[in-house]
Design a protein around this motif. Structure first.
Motif, PDB file in Angstrom:
ATOM      1  N   VAL A 167       0.861  -1.177   0.000  1.00 49.26           N
ATOM      2  CA  VAL A 167       0.000   0.000   0.000  1.00 49.26           C
ATOM      3  C   VAL A 167       0.895   1.224   0.000  1.00 49.26           C
ATOM      4  N   GLY A 168       0.828   2.015  -1.069  1.00 48.22           N
ATOM      5  CA  GLY A 168       1.688   3.184  -1.191  1.00 48.22           C
ATOM      6  C   GLY A 168       3.148   2.788  -1.132  1.00 48.22           C
ATOM      7  N   ASP A 169       3.898   3.375  -0.210  1.00 48.97           N
ATOM      8  CA  ASP A 169       5.317   3.064  -0.041  1.00 48.97           C
ATOM      9  C   ASP A 169       5.566   1.953   0.972  1.00 48.97           C
ATOM     10  N   ARG A 207      -0.613  -9.680  12.370  1.00 48.65           N
ATOM     11  CA  ARG A 207      -0.333  -9.285  13.756  1.00 48.65           C
ATOM     12  C   ARG A 207      -1.229  -8.114  14.125  1.00 48.65           C
ATOM     13  N   ALA A 208      -1.494  -7.963  15.374  1.00 44.83           N
ATOM     14  CA  ALA A 208      -2.363  -6.895  15.856  1.00 44.83           C
ATOM     15  C   ALA A 208      -1.763  -5.533  15.554  1.00 44.83           C
ATOM     16  N   GLY A 209      -2.600  -4.627  15.102  1.00 44.33           N
ATOM     17  CA  GLY A 209      -2.159  -3.266  14.844  1.00 44.33           C
ATOM     18  C   GLY A 209      -1.521  -3.049  13.493  1.00 44.33           C
ATOM     19  N   ALA A 210      -1.433  -4.091  12.662  1.00 40.51           N
ATOM     20  CA  ALA A 210      -0.799  -3.924  11.345  1.00 40.51           C
ATOM     21  C   ALA A 210      -1.657  -3.102  10.404  1.00 40.51           C
ATOM     22  N   GLY A 211      -2.971  -3.128  10.599  1.00 37.97           N
ATOM     23  CA  GLY A 211      -3.869  -2.397   9.729  1.00 37.97           C
ATOM     24  C   GLY A 211      -5.185  -3.139   9.596  1.00 37.97           C
ATOM     25  N   PRO A 212      -6.111  -2.616   8.784  1.00 41.20           N
ATOM     26  CA  PRO A 212      -7.432  -3.232   8.656  1.00 41.20           C
ATOM     27  C   PRO A 212      -7.409  -4.439   7.727  1.00 41.20           C
ATOM     28  N   GLU A 213      -8.387  -5.306   7.886  1.00 38.07           N
ATOM     29  CA  GLU A 213      -8.622  -6.362   6.904  1.00 38.07           C
ATOM     30  C   GLU A 213      -9.231  -5.713   5.668  1.00 38.07           C
ATOM     31  N   MET A 214      -8.772  -6.106   4.478  1.00 43.80           N
ATOM     32  CA  MET A 214      -9.189  -5.420   3.259  1.00 43.80           C
ATOM     33  C   MET A 214      -9.697  -6.399   2.212  1.00 43.80           C
ATOM     34  N   LEU A 215     -10.813  -6.049   1.578  1.00 41.80           N
ATOM     35  CA  LEU A 215     -11.322  -6.801   0.446  1.00 41.80           C
ATOM     36  C   LEU A 215     -10.585  -6.331  -0.797  1.00 41.80           C
ATOM     37  N   VAL A 216      -9.900  -7.245  -1.470  1.00 41.36           N
ATOM     38  CA  VAL A 216      -9.041  -6.898  -2.601  1.00 41.36           C
ATOM     39  C   VAL A 216      -9.701  -7.212  -3.931  1.00 41.36           C
ATOM     40  N   GLU A 231     -11.226  -5.055  -6.761  1.00 37.61           N
ATOM     41  CA  GLU A 231     -12.044  -3.957  -6.282  1.00 37.61           C
ATOM     42  C   GLU A 231     -11.403  -2.635  -6.726  1.00 37.61           C
ATOM     43  N   PRO A 232     -12.191  -1.552  -6.825  1.00 34.68           N
ATOM     44  CA  PRO A 232     -11.627  -0.270  -7.248  1.00 34.68           C
ATOM     45  C   PRO A 232     -10.424   0.137  -6.402  1.00 34.68           C
ATOM     46  N   GLY A 233      -9.395   0.630  -7.062  1.00 36.37           N
ATOM     47  CA  GLY A 233      -8.196   1.118  -6.385  1.00 36.37           C
ATOM     48  C   GLY A 233      -7.053   0.128  -6.352  1.00 36.37           C
ATOM     49  N   TRP A 234      -7.336  -1.161  -6.636  1.00 27.90           N
ATOM     50  CA  TRP A 234      -6.298  -2.181  -6.593  1.00 27.90           C
ATOM     51  C   TRP A 234      -5.773  -2.475  -7.996  1.00 27.90           C
ATOM     52  N   GLU A 235      -4.505  -2.848  -8.076  1.00 31.53           N
ATOM     53  CA  GLU A 235      -3.882  -3.222  -9.337  1.00 31.53           C
ATOM     54  C   GLU A 235      -2.628  -4.040  -9.037  1.00 31.53           C
ATOM     55  N   LEU A 236      -1.986  -4.509 -10.102  1.00 29.13           N
ATOM     56  CA  LEU A 236      -0.717  -5.214  -9.967  1.00 29.13           C
ATOM     57  C   LEU A 236       0.431  -4.279 -10.310  1.00 29.13           C
ATOM     58  N   LYS A 237       1.518  -4.404  -9.572  1.00 27.75           N
ATOM     59  CA  LYS A 237       2.761  -3.722  -9.918  1.00 27.75           C
ATOM     60  C   LYS A 237       3.903  -4.710  -9.725  1.00 27.75           C
ATOM     61  N   ARG A 238       5.041  -4.378 -10.283  1.00 27.93           N
ATOM     62  CA  ARG A 238       6.190  -5.267 -10.167  1.00 27.93           C
ATOM     63  C   ARG A 238       7.209  -4.691  -9.196  1.00 27.93           C
ATOM     64  N   ARG A 240      -2.114  -1.011  -3.832  1.00 28.30           N
ATOM     65  CA  ARG A 240      -3.080   0.083  -3.718  1.00 28.30           C
ATOM     66  C   ARG A 240      -2.311   1.336  -3.347  1.00 28.30           C
ATOM     67  N   ALA A 241      -2.667   2.461  -3.947  1.00 26.75           N
ATOM     68  CA  ALA A 241      -1.916   3.692  -3.719  1.00 26.75           C
ATOM     69  C   ALA A 241      -2.101   4.229  -2.309  1.00 26.75           C
ATOM     70  N   ALA A 242      -3.273   3.967  -1.702  1.00 27.88           N
ATOM     71  CA  ALA A 242      -3.555   4.475  -0.354  1.00 27.88           C
ATOM     72  C   ALA A 242      -4.437   3.473   0.368  1.00 27.88           C
ATOM     73  N   TRP A 243      -4.456   3.560   1.700  1.00 25.55           N
ATOM     74  CA  TRP A 243      -5.298   2.672   2.486  1.00 25.55           C
ATOM     75  C   TRP A 243      -6.768   2.969   2.184  1.00 25.55           C
ATOM     76  N   PRO A 244      -7.601   1.940   2.066  1.00 23.29           N
ATOM     77  CA  PRO A 244      -9.019   2.181   1.780  1.00 23.29           C
ATOM     78  C   PRO A 244      -9.740   2.735   2.992  1.00 23.29           C
TER      79      PRO A 244
END
Length: 219
Positions: free
Chosen positions: A112-114, A140-149, A165-172, A187-191
């Motif tokens: 996600v982002g950087d 692990r706890a506190g890593a972030g939200p569960e996300m539908l990809v 889902e909107p906002g997701w893509e593949l990069k290398r 994803r460029a930013a957290w949903p």
């Protein structure tokens, strides 16, 4: 006069530095180091297909990603919709130099982002009564939200296409600008946290059909 047996200051500093380098890195430190070490390069999305590939007796599935590297021979076929069936043609011939296949965490990870999240998230395929979902789950706890990809937009058997889902893509993944053999589910930013869970609703839950990929035509 007694002889001083303590370590010289320079020697003590060297030992402290060595111990610090040998100590296990905290997860956040690993993530920060990975972000600085690797880059994410854009890709032609139509050369790839995300697949919910059945495992065992077919009651469970895992994420596979197939890539059409050259167009001399098709690597996969996609047919139908809601859900779309994928025929993994690359399993029927020597696909070296023609196709690439990414079948586990050695071949793909979340970003996600950087933030390179390979050590703090895993990608899981989950079946529901009427859909199959690709979900990013924190390890692990506190890593972030569960996300539908991604989702198949319907239930079925065999190999099924997962649609982002909107906002997701593949990069290398890249190192020093040089492309590596590892993909990011990116994803460029957290949903928005109100649409980030794997419960059946999301920002695309209104039923809008996402564009489906098809392999390039063989030449």
């Amino acid at each position: 006069m007694s002889r001083h047996t303590g370590l010289r200051p320079r020697r003590r500093l060297a030992l402290v530095a060595a111990a610090a380098l040998a100590a296990p890195l905290a997860p956040m430190a690993v993530s920060a180091a990975s972000s600085a070490l690797f880059q994410a390069l854009p890709l032609e999305q139509t050369r790839f297909v995300l697949v919910a590939a059945p495992i065992g007796d077919g009651s469970r599935a895992q994420l596979n990603i197939y890539e059409q590297v050259r167009t001399s021979r098709p690597c996969f076929e996609v047919a139908g919709q809601n859900p779309a069936a994928v025929n993994p043609l690359l399993a029927t011939f020597d696909f070296t130099g023609i196709c690439s296949r990414y079948i586990d965490a050695n071949g793909y990870s979340l970003r996600v982002g950087d933030s390179d999240l390979a050590t703090s998230y895993r990608l899981s395929v989950t079946r529901t009564d009427d859909d199959t979902l690709l979900v990013a789950r924190p390890t692990r706890a506190g890593a972030g939200p569960e996300m539908l990809v991604a989702r198949t937009m319907g239930q079925g058997g065999g190999f099924l296409q997962l649609v982002f889902e909107p906002g997701w893509e593949l990069k290398r993944r890249a190192f020093g600008g040089r492309a590596l053999g590892h993909l990011y589910v990116y994803r460029a930013a957290w949903p928005d946290t109100t649409t980030a869970s794997n419960g059946g609703s999301s920002s695309s839950g209104s039923g809008e059909q996402a564009a489906r990929t098809a392999p390039p035509q063989a030449q």
